[in-house]
Write an enzyme that holds these catalytic residues in place. Structure first.
Site, PDB file in Angstrom:
ATOM      1  N   SER A 262     -21.013  15.231  -8.547  1.00  0.00           N
ATOM      2  CA  SER A 262     -21.994  15.281  -7.696  1.00  0.00           C
ATOM      3  C   SER A 262     -23.509  15.101  -8.570  1.00  0.00           C
ATOM      4  O   SER A 262     -23.506  15.619  -9.652  1.00  0.00           O
ATOM      5  CB  SER A 262     -21.962  16.676  -6.892  1.00  0.00           C
ATOM      6  OG  SER A 262     -23.169  17.315  -6.257  1.00  0.00           O
TER       7      SER A 262
ATOM      8  N   TYR B 275     -20.080  25.724  -6.573  1.00  0.00           N
ATOM      9  CA  TYR B 275     -20.056  24.372  -6.618  1.00  0.00           C
ATOM     10  C   TYR B 275     -20.720  23.688  -7.961  1.00  0.00           C
ATOM     11  O   TYR B 275     -20.187  22.888  -8.456  1.00  0.00           O
ATOM     12  CB  TYR B 275     -20.665  23.778  -5.345  1.00  0.00           C
ATOM     13  CG  TYR B 275     -20.431  22.477  -4.799  1.00  0.00           C
ATOM     14  CD1 TYR B 275     -19.548  21.911  -4.285  1.00  0.00           C
ATOM     15  CD2 TYR B 275     -21.529  21.606  -5.433  1.00  0.00           C
ATOM     16  CE1 TYR B 275     -19.475  20.548  -3.831  1.00  0.00           C
ATOM     17  CE2 TYR B 275     -21.498  20.219  -4.849  1.00  0.00           C
ATOM     18  CZ  TYR B 275     -20.457  19.661  -4.133  1.00  0.00           C
ATOM     19  OH  TYR B 275     -20.409  18.423  -3.697  1.00  0.00           O
TER      20      TYR B 275
HETATM   21  P1  NAD Z   1     -15.055  15.838   3.227  1.00  0.00           P
HETATM   22  O1  NAD Z   1     -14.818  17.305   3.922  1.00  0.00           O
HETATM   23  O2  NAD Z   1     -15.521  14.601   4.320  1.00  0.00           O
HETATM   24  O3  NAD Z   1     -13.607  15.425   2.263  1.00  0.00           O
HETATM   25  C1  NAD Z   1     -13.005  16.353   1.644  1.00  0.00           C
HETATM   26  C2  NAD Z   1     -11.545  15.886   1.443  1.00  0.00           C
HETATM   27  O4  NAD Z   1     -10.747  16.676   0.695  1.00  0.00           O
HETATM   28  C3  NAD Z   1     -10.724  15.781   2.807  1.00  0.00           C
HETATM   29  O5  NAD Z   1      -9.895  14.937   2.721  1.00  0.00           O
HETATM   30  C4  NAD Z   1     -10.018  17.084   2.772  1.00  0.00           C
HETATM   31  O6  NAD Z   1      -8.719  17.165   3.577  1.00  0.00           O
HETATM   32  C5  NAD Z   1      -9.601  17.122   1.365  1.00  0.00           C
HETATM   33  N1  NAD Z   1      -9.372  18.625   0.532  1.00  0.00           N
HETATM   34  C6  NAD Z   1     -10.079  19.778   1.024  1.00  0.00           C
HETATM   35  N2  NAD Z   1      -9.261  20.682   0.311  1.00  0.00           N
HETATM   36  C7  NAD Z   1      -8.367  20.309  -0.145  1.00  0.00           C
HETATM   37  C8  NAD Z   1      -7.281  20.824  -0.829  1.00  0.00           C
HETATM   38  N3  NAD Z   1      -7.136  21.971  -1.325  1.00  0.00           N
HETATM   39  N4  NAD Z   1      -6.267  20.005  -1.218  1.00  0.00           N
HETATM   40  C9  NAD Z   1      -6.311  18.676  -0.983  1.00  0.00           C
HETATM   41  N5  NAD Z   1      -7.369  17.973  -0.248  1.00  0.00           N
HETATM   42  C10 NAD Z   1      -8.257  18.882   0.174  1.00  0.00           C
HETATM   43  O7  NAD Z   1     -16.021  15.824   1.995  1.00  0.00           O
HETATM   44  P2  NAD Z   1     -16.639  14.721   1.293  1.00  0.00           P
HETATM   45  O8  NAD Z   1     -18.286  15.159   1.344  1.00  0.00           O
HETATM   46  O9  NAD Z   1     -16.021  13.391   1.278  1.00  0.00           O
HETATM   47  O10 NAD Z   1     -16.537  15.258  -0.320  1.00  0.00           O
HETATM   48  C11 NAD Z   1     -15.516  14.642  -1.244  1.00  0.00           C
HETATM   49  C12 NAD Z   1     -16.028  14.708  -2.534  1.00  0.00           C
HETATM   50  O11 NAD Z   1     -17.280  14.321  -2.907  1.00  0.00           O
HETATM   51  C13 NAD Z   1     -16.232  16.263  -3.120  1.00  0.00           C
HETATM   52  O12 NAD Z   1     -15.701  16.574  -4.279  1.00  0.00           O
HETATM   53  C14 NAD Z   1     -17.453  16.797  -2.931  1.00  0.00           C
HETATM   54  O13 NAD Z   1     -17.896  17.744  -3.734  1.00  0.00           O
HETATM   55  C15 NAD Z   1     -18.277  15.373  -3.493  1.00  0.00           C
HETATM   56  N6  NAD Z   1     -19.594  15.233  -3.220  1.00  0.00           N
HETATM   57  C16 NAD Z   1     -20.021  15.167  -1.517  1.00  0.00           C
HETATM   58  C17 NAD Z   1     -21.299  14.947  -1.365  1.00  0.00           C
HETATM   59  C18 NAD Z   1     -21.856  14.829   0.120  1.00  0.00           C
HETATM   60  O14 NAD Z   1     -23.059  14.863   0.247  1.00  0.00           O
HETATM   61  N7  NAD Z   1     -21.119  14.638   0.920  1.00  0.00           N
HETATM   62  C19 NAD Z   1     -22.361  14.847  -2.562  1.00  0.00           C
HETATM   63  C20 NAD Z   1     -21.886  14.934  -3.608  1.00  0.00           C
HETATM   64  C21 NAD Z   1     -20.482  15.160  -4.238  1.00  0.00           C
END
Ligand code: NAD
Length: 256
Positions: A138, A151
């Site tokens: 991130s 985080y």
């Molecule tokens: P999201 O909530 O849409 O997806 C998260 C995914 O992880 C889902 O498929 C969920 O079922 C799965 N998950 C959660 N807990 C879990 C567990 N214990 N075991 C297995 N699967 C699990 O979120 P996202 O925004 O797509 O996030 C994905 C990644 O991107 C994360 O690592 C997040 O930190 C990172 N990220 C997101 C953003 C943003 O702005 N959305 C920015 C930077 C980084």
């Protein structure tokens, strides 16, 4: 480009993980999905791209379940060629109020799971002389924000793990790099939009404008599709010597 290869993407039933899984599938890679919630929808979306798709529901906070998933994937497809460590959760609170159980869960899911999946995937990649490990960190792996201690700590850790993984395999065909998104409008971020809208008594649209305006100079979300294309690049021959980078796609967030 990736026909015959297999990619395992953790947390790929939603958001960024699903976007990356679909981008890799478009290049021909077979996909192992993981994550909670609706499974049949994401499975059908990926299968519709003409590749084989499997699913394992490992809880990424549980090392034994991660081990089971890695065995399952290798048994189903022979080998994992591309590992995308993406599963992640968020919790927002000041340190003195941060629930200990949320801290432990974020460190386990956002950081330790990447270590476990990586250590289990590496031997087969090393034996094959080719592999790609892509860690979804991130912009919070590069800079901090208040109220996101667990985080930010986990994501800085993921960037560190990325560098060590890259160095330990630097003379081989196994590369490891991190993707560092700014705001992406997934369920994870919608929760933060909802919290802002409720706290300030404003509309969803107004809360989105405020959220972007605080941090992201482009005032635009990065999309899962754009992040998927960066993952495809890391898997391409042109990226053979891209090792240990933490590449932000953040609308200028970390440039400030
Ligand atoms: P999201 O909530 O849409 O997806 C998260 C995914 O992880 C889902 O498929 C969920 O079922 C799965 N998950 C959660 N807990 C879990 C567990 N214990 N075991 C297995 N699967 C699990 O979120 P996202 O925004 O797509 O996030 C994905 C990644 O991107 C994360 O690592 C997040 O930190 C990172 N990220 C997101 C953003 C943003 O702005 N959305 C920015 C930077 C980084």
């Amino acid at each position: 480009m990736l026909r015959g290869k297999t990619a395992l993407v953790t947390g790929s039933t939603s958001g960024i993980g699903l976007g990356i899984a679909k981008a890799l599938a478009k290049q021909g890679a077979n996909i192992v999905l993981n994550g909670f919630g609706d499974v049949e929808g994401p499975k059908a979306e990926v299968a519709g791209l003409g590749v084989q798709v499997a699913y394992h529901g490992a809880d990424m906070s549980q090392p034994a379940e991660i081990e089971d998933m890695m065995k399952f994937a290798a048994g189903r497809f022979g080998r994992i060629d591309i590992l995308v460590n993406n599963a992640g959760i968020q919790h927002v609170a000041r340190i003195e109020n941060f629930p200990v159980e949320r801290w432990d869960a974020i460190i386990a899911i956002n950081l330790s799971s990447a270590f476990h999946a990586t250590r289990l995937a590496l031997p087969a990649m090393q034996a094959a002389g080719w592999g790609r490990i892509i860690n979804v960190a991130s912009v919070h792996g590069l800079v901090a924000s208040a109220e996101k201690s667990a985080y930010v700590t986990a994501k800085h850790g993921v960037v560190g793990l990325t560098k060590v993984t890259a160095l330990e395999n630097a003379t081989s065909g196994v590369t490891c790099n991190a993707i560092c998104p700014g705001w992406v409008l997934t369920p994870l971020v919608q929760k933060q939009v909802d919290a802002k809208a409720a706290a300030l008594g404003v509309s969803n649209e107004a809360a989105i404008k405020l959220l972007l305006g605080e941090k992201e100079p482009s005032l635009q979300f990065t999309t899962p599709e754009e992040l998927g294309e960066l993952a495809v690049f890391f898997c391409s021959p042109a990226a053979n010597n891209v090792r240990g980078v933490a590449w932000n796609m953040d609308g200028g967030w970390a440039a400030q």
